[in-house]
Write a protein that holds these residues in place. Structure first.
Motif, PDB file in Angstrom:
ATOM      1  N   TRP A  65       0.840  -1.204   0.000  1.00 31.50           N
ATOM      2  CA  TRP A  65       0.000   0.000   0.000  1.00 31.50           C
ATOM      3  C   TRP A  65       0.872   1.249   0.000  1.00 31.50           C
ATOM      4  N   LEU A  66       1.927   1.228   0.821  1.00 30.48           N
ATOM      5  CA  LEU A  66       2.846   2.368   0.885  1.00 30.48           C
ATOM      6  C   LEU A  66       3.543   2.583  -0.450  1.00 30.48           C
ATOM      7  N   ASP A  89       2.387   1.821  -3.409  1.00 31.47           N
ATOM      8  CA  ASP A  89       1.409   2.378  -4.343  1.00 31.47           C
ATOM      9  C   ASP A  89       1.130   3.850  -4.058  1.00 31.47           C
ATOM     10  N   LYS A  90       1.102   4.233  -2.789  1.00 32.73           N
ATOM     11  CA  LYS A  90       0.729   5.600  -2.412  1.00 32.73           C
ATOM     12  C   LYS A  90       1.905   6.568  -2.438  1.00 32.73           C
ATOM     13  N   LYS A  91       3.056   6.127  -1.980  1.00 32.39           N
ATOM     14  CA  LYS A  91       4.206   7.028  -1.829  1.00 32.39           C
ATOM     15  C   LYS A  91       5.273   6.849  -2.900  1.00 32.39           C
ATOM     16  N   PRO A 138      -5.733   9.668  -8.241  1.00 34.66           N
ATOM     17  CA  PRO A 138      -5.606   8.956  -6.972  1.00 34.66           C
ATOM     18  C   PRO A 138      -6.938   8.454  -6.438  1.00 34.66           C
ATOM     19  N   TYR A 180      -8.223   4.975  -7.719  1.00 40.48           N
ATOM     20  CA  TYR A 180      -7.513   3.740  -7.396  1.00 40.48           C
ATOM     21  C   TYR A 180      -7.850   3.297  -5.973  1.00 40.48           C
ATOM     22  N   SER A 181      -8.239   2.050  -5.825  1.00 43.57           N
ATOM     23  CA  SER A 181      -8.530   1.478  -4.513  1.00 43.57           C
ATOM     24  C   SER A 181      -7.627   0.272  -4.305  1.00 43.57           C
ATOM     25  N   TYR A 182      -6.807   0.337  -3.269  1.00 45.67           N
ATOM     26  CA  TYR A 182      -5.892  -0.765  -2.990  1.00 45.67           C
ATOM     27  C   TYR A 182      -6.670  -2.041  -2.673  1.00 45.67           C
ATOM     28  N   SER A 189      -1.524  -2.823 -10.031  1.00 41.98           N
ATOM     29  CA  SER A 189      -0.190  -2.427  -9.599  1.00 41.98           C
ATOM     30  C   SER A 189       0.782  -3.605  -9.618  1.00 41.98           C
ATOM     31  N   THR A 233       1.657  -4.820  -6.099  1.00 42.70           N
ATOM     32  CA  THR A 233       0.656  -5.665  -5.449  1.00 42.70           C
ATOM     33  C   THR A 233       0.761  -7.103  -5.921  1.00 42.70           C
TER      34      THR A 233
END
Length: 490
Positions: free
Chosen positions: A103-104, A106-108, A252, A255-257, A394, A397
């Protein structure tokens, strides 16, 4: 024109992104929008090599205890199972932490992930420097735990980094180079510890050798950490492929993790790959962890050669990884290559099993090399096949789920094979792994090949070619726009 100036997906002869925005010859990007310009930067090779360097540093720490397990059992006064956990802690830590770390990622993004990985790797090595005393086994375990946290930030990055920085015809090779660093670290972990820590009886002398080994790994980790802070870049200014350009256009909020995870879990071909990948790599983890015990049982006093055999396995696998990566980039035969390599891994394991106890070390070196070429060479194949099966999800993922499966099976196989070896010997333990490699080969055969990423790049390339020909008047029978006919300009 130099590589940094190469337009890798926009129309021919485009001078750059600014011109792409001005030109009236925009090419649809599959959704009605004009295509983004694409470009390859020379710095991509620096980035992937730097990633390989810190992956090497971390992978070295994973195996540095296991290959001298008999010596460390004596030094720390613990049993073999406790030493095995210094390796298995890497596998156990990965399982609960992979989802928040993915998750990190994908987000950061890549840079934050790289900085955290190196900070943890740096901290773990220096904790272990302080643990070179016979009564501080708990401290060396703590240092290994911190280093294992760093691994969670590393294992899922090769496919993400390759997709973000490299062209469509380079991603498999780039992913192989990323995995190459991990394999080289394991190779060094097999080679150096038996040389740096000889099997001596004097505890103080042994402590001194162990401390030197820890100082070397800490110094390397520190140097690489500094380089990452200075050099490592999040992503190129201009994307390398149309597929990557499209992924950048996802807002952003779109997108849903959680939705991505659920989508992957419903993808049957990918889930078959998750199982088969876990079985293959889990076997490799078990063999690597228990290699010292297997060799010493049949060849007493050969700690250094045990390390060299491990080195042979991994170096052969590094060659296999690079060859397979180049082959995939040229042929795109993902399923066929994966299945063939898996089958040869099974054959290699069978040959290694029946020749281990013949009493000839040179035979073990040869069979271990053949096993390593295919079993370790399989690693980047799994990553890249997963990306193809799951695009546009991703890459981090999909890689995370593959590695999670590998860690689970790695723990199960290491514990089970270790117990089987203790009770029935190495032959039975290796046959145990052969059975699961056979199951993995069968599962791979059932995977339906659906190369989604290749299809996306191919469709965009075809659209660009057709529209470029129309725009330049090269397409025979091209019809001018209605407004041009109406104004009498044609």
């Amino acid at each position: 024109m130099g590589e940094d100036g190469k337009d890798n997906g926009a129309r021919p002869g485009a001078p750059g992104p600014a011109a792409a925005g001005r030109s009236g010859r925009s090419i649809p990007n599959g959704d009605g929008r004009s295509p983004a310009a694409t470009r390859l930067y020379k710095k991509r090779w620096v980035i992937v090599c730097l990633f390989s360097a810190y992956s090497l540093s971390n992978a070295y720490q994973w195996i540095q205890y296991g290959i001298i397990s008999n010596i460390l059992m004596k030094f720390y006064d613990v049993d073999g199972f406790a030493i095995d956990w210094l390796s298995m802690i890497f596998m156990l830590t990965y399982i609960p932490f992979i989802f928040p770390v993915t998750w990190l990622l994908d987000k950061k993004g890549l840079r934050v992930t790289a900085l955290l990985a190196n900070a943890l790797n740096f901290a773990g090595t220096w904790i272990k420097v302080a643990s070179a005393k016979s009564d501080l086994f708990w401290l060396t375990m703590l240092g290994q735990f911190v280093s294992s946290l760093a691994q969670v930030f590393i294992l899922g990055m090769p496919s993400s980094l390759a997709s973000v920085w490299f062209g469509a015809d380079e991603v498999s090779t780039a992913c192989s180079i990323g995995v190459f660093g991990n394999q080289l670290g394991i190779a060094v972990g097999f080679l150096l510890p038996p040389i740096l820590v000889p099997n001596v009886d004097d505890v103080e002398e042994l402590a001194s050798h162990i401390r030197i080994m820890f100082y070397i790994s800490a110094g390397v980790a520190t140097f690489i950490f500094i380089l990452v802070i200075i050099v490592f870049q999040e992503k190129p200014e201009i994307p390398p492929t149309q597929a990557q350009a499209q992924s950048r256009n996802i807002a952003p909020g779109d997108y849903s993790y959680t939705a991505s995870i659920l989508s992957l879990l419903r993808n049957k071909p990918f889930m078959l790959l998750v199982l088969s990948y876990g079985l293959n790599v889990g076997c490799f983890y078990s063999i690597s962890t228990l290699l010292n015990r297997m060799i010493i049982e049949h060849y007493p006093g050969e700690e250094v050669n045990a390390g060299r055999i491990g080195l042979t396995i991994v170096v052969a696998g590094m060659a296999g990884s690079l060859i397979c990566g180049i082959w995939l980039d040229r042929t795109k035969t993902y399923k066929q290559t994966t299945l063939a390599v898996y089958l040869f891994s099974l054959i290699g394991m069978l040959v290694y099993t029946v020749t281990l106890n013949l009493g000839h070390l040179w035979v073990v070196f040869v069979t271990a090399g053949v096993l390593g070429f295919f079993m370790t060479g399989y690693l980047p194949l799994g990553f890249e096949f997963a990306v193809e099966l799951t695009y546009p999800e991703s890459e981090g993922t999909s890689s995370g789920l593959l590695n999670c499966s590998a860690q689970i099976f790695g723990i199960i196989f290491t514990i089970s094979q270790g117990k089987i070896i203790d009770k029935w010997g190495t032959f039975a333990g290796n046959i145990f792994l052969c059975i699961f490699l056979l199951i993995g080969t069968a599962l791979t055969g059932f995977i339906k090949s659906d190369l989604r990423r290749q299809k996306a790049n191919l469709l965009n390339a075809e659209a660009q070619t057709v529209n470029s020909e129309k725009a330049t008047g090269d397409l025979e029978g091209a019809v001018p726009p209605p407004e041009v006919l109406k104004e009498g300009k044609f």
